[in-house]
Design an enzyme around this catalytic site. Sequence first.
Site, PDB file in Angstrom:
ATOM      1  N   GLU A   1       0.814  -1.214   0.000  1.00  0.00           N
ATOM      2  CA  GLU A   1       0.000   0.000   0.000  1.00  0.00           C
ATOM      3  C   GLU A   1       0.853   1.272   0.000  1.00  0.00           C
ATOM      4  O   GLU A   1       0.578   2.218  -0.735  1.00  0.00           O
ATOM      5  CB  GLU A   1      -0.953   0.025   1.211  1.00  0.00           C
ATOM      6  CG  GLU A   1      -2.164  -0.890   1.089  1.00  0.00           C
ATOM      7  CD  GLU A   1      -1.863  -2.345   1.417  1.00  0.00           C
ATOM      8  OE1 GLU A   1      -0.735  -2.646   1.852  1.00  0.00           O
ATOM      9  OE2 GLU A   1      -2.774  -3.188   1.250  1.00  0.00           O
TER      10      GLU A   1
ATOM     11  N   HIS B   1     -10.762  -4.285  10.758  1.00  0.00           N
ATOM     12  CA  HIS B   1     -11.382  -4.109   9.440  1.00  0.00           C
ATOM     13  C   HIS B   1     -12.645  -3.265   9.502  1.00  0.00           C
ATOM     14  O   HIS B   1     -13.479  -3.333   8.618  1.00  0.00           O
ATOM     15  CB  HIS B   1     -11.741  -5.480   8.839  1.00  0.00           C
ATOM     16  CG  HIS B   1     -10.568  -6.235   8.308  1.00  0.00           C
ATOM     17  ND1 HIS B   1      -9.440  -6.488   9.056  1.00  0.00           N
ATOM     18  CD2 HIS B   1     -10.339  -6.792   7.091  1.00  0.00           C
ATOM     19  CE1 HIS B   1      -8.576  -7.184   8.321  1.00  0.00           C
ATOM     20  NE2 HIS B   1      -9.097  -7.370   7.126  1.00  0.00           N
TER      21      HIS B   1
END
Lengths: 327, 365
Positions: free
Chosen positions: A60, A129
């Site tokens: 990322e 998450h």
Amino acid sequence: MAELQFRQAVREALDEEMERDENVFVMGEEVAEYNGAYKATEGLLDKYGFRRMIDTPISELGFAGIGVGAAMNGLRPVVEFMTFNFAVLAADQIINHATKVRYMLGGQVKVPIVFRGPNGSAGQLGATHSVAYDSMYAHFPGLKVIQPSEPADVKGLLKSAIRDDDPVIFMESEQMYGLKGEVPDDEDFLIPIGKAKVKREGSDVTVVAHGKMYHVAKQAAAQLEKDDVDVELIDIRTVKPLDIETIISSVKKTNRCVVVDEAHPFGGVAAEIGYLIHRDAFDYLDAPVARVTLPDVNAPFAKNLFDLWLPSAKNVIEAVKTVTYNS
Amino acid sequence: MANKQEEAVFTPIGLNKNKNGKIDKTVKLPEPTKKTYKQLGLTKQNLVDMYEQMYLQRRFEERAMQMYQKGKFGGFLHLYIGQEAISTGTVFALNDNDDIITAYRDHGWGLVRGVTPKAGMSELYGKTAGCSKGKGGSMHFANVKNHFWGGFGIVGGHIPLGSGIAFANKYKDNGRITACFLGDGAVHQGVLHEVMNMCQLWKLPCLFVVENNGYAMGTSVERHSVGEIVDRADAYGMKKVVLNGMDVLTVYEKMKEIAEEVREDSMPWFIEIRTYRYRGHSMSDPQKYRTKEELEEYQKVDPIERLKTYIFENKAISQKKLEEIEENVENKVLEAIEFAENADPPEPEALYEDMFVEEEATFHK
Ligand SMILES: Cc1ncc(C[n+]2csc(CCOP(=O)(O)OP(=O)(O)O)c2C)c(N)n1
Ligand SMILES: [Mg+2]
């Protein structure tokens, strides 16, 4: 007008902007061959090929930074994060670089980049998450932060985001990708960034919400109607720049306000809106502004705890009753 | 246990070193090129131009240091002194529209890519006439129109930007290559490894160039790095080389060869250029971690003195003419100081400029 799913609105916006401008490309994990982790980029590889649809390794920080560099050098990257929970690994590039190069080099570069992907919780996915990051990004000067709730807004705002010359955070939701709505098919259907929309007119109380929470607030408004409470519902759509004028003029009419926000409470957009209302409409208030947010605690897994954790229509109704002294 | 002098368990000793962190000599310089300037395709005038550039970088910084010590401006000041052969050799080797990006030790890079001494000095002073309008300071020199994308202050943060610039060049198929310079300390940032993988995978025309100057702040290379830095390339199957950075002709020769090859095959390189930082990390560094003797070792192979000797050996210019050039450089630097001191600071409105591209962006007051 066509009825599209939220994910198809994302796809259409990408497709039309890629078609229109050769410099637009999409980069991220699973965006090309796999057609997108949530199928928001379905078919784009077939149409645009591997030059413009770029599957990245699980890096990322690295690919966000490559996006920023490419934007400085004239391209218009749309960088997809599988979710914004993973974008925190790229925080250095988003926060320290995308937002700052233009300023610190005295305007010598532009950074026309869009970082997009789902934000917030998506059911029982556990603590790592489930975080809503919109307020966090809105904290940093130099970023525009969009979080739409309906397919038409998705399309019009994503197209504006891609055409914008500044870095834009565009937030979606795993749980909204299947949601349907009417979407104009005009290629130049653009919604300006930073404009809220009054989605339900009412006279008793102003409820402000965006993203997934808009639907929670809408549900609450429908139930409140049965009790004769007339809610004015505002979807801010863009967290930053924030369209405070629309909120203020509504509050001047209803004299009461509840802000619903899927983020933790400390320093979030609900806190900011609360402050701005007190600054600009203090004399009009008949009750302190109330907010409905996550608690200051991580997301639990267990179903019963999760349901307690996430803001619900019931929480919104309770807050509305508090500000209307109806509880 | 407490009062027993033991070898500390976590004293970093690097690979194949067992002296408990003590260093004799921090960077080992490989052999410089044996080719003459003519064999490298350079003229006598090129040598003189290189000298003038290196001398300018040195004098600019020596004077900047004096002004800093007098309290003329604030912020950080990281000096490039000792490393001038790298910026100079590289820029003479690359095309003018090849892209360069580096970290905060960036004054030399700015000067060699067209930041005038006046614009550079004004940037240090935080004046509007600065290359970044006084909004960047020492760490953020840039001259984007000359393809110098700037100095960056987060260690390793600019590495993916360099790769992204290379990505865009390849996307546009414009033949430009990108050289991304980083310090030996930045080698240990994870992002380097993320983008080395992607650059090799996507065949990006990008050079990762480590300026190994022996130290990351006060930690010597041997105390912060296991193995040879250049061998990082092996994990990615990337082409690699180690160069002597105290010799401008060596840097020029290799960077030119590599650039030509990258223009042909669009494959990245990992290049370690060994050099030495003469001054402290920044102005507040008492330099307790190294000996005077070590510093003197490297001053014996000073890149500017070395080129000067070479110029005279090859009769590229007379001593008198060279002195004139030096004097001219010195005057330009002094004029730059005077200019910067008298230049206007930014107007208060500048605080809100260069944030968003809109003329009237919404700010929350
Ligand atoms: C992410 C980050 N961590 C730490 C620092 C503080 N810092 C600034 S320079 C530096 C040393 C870097 O050394 P090196 O990469 O060898 O570059 P050099 O200073 O030798 O040019 C450190 C630790 C920083 N600026 N950024
Ligand atoms: Mg170093």
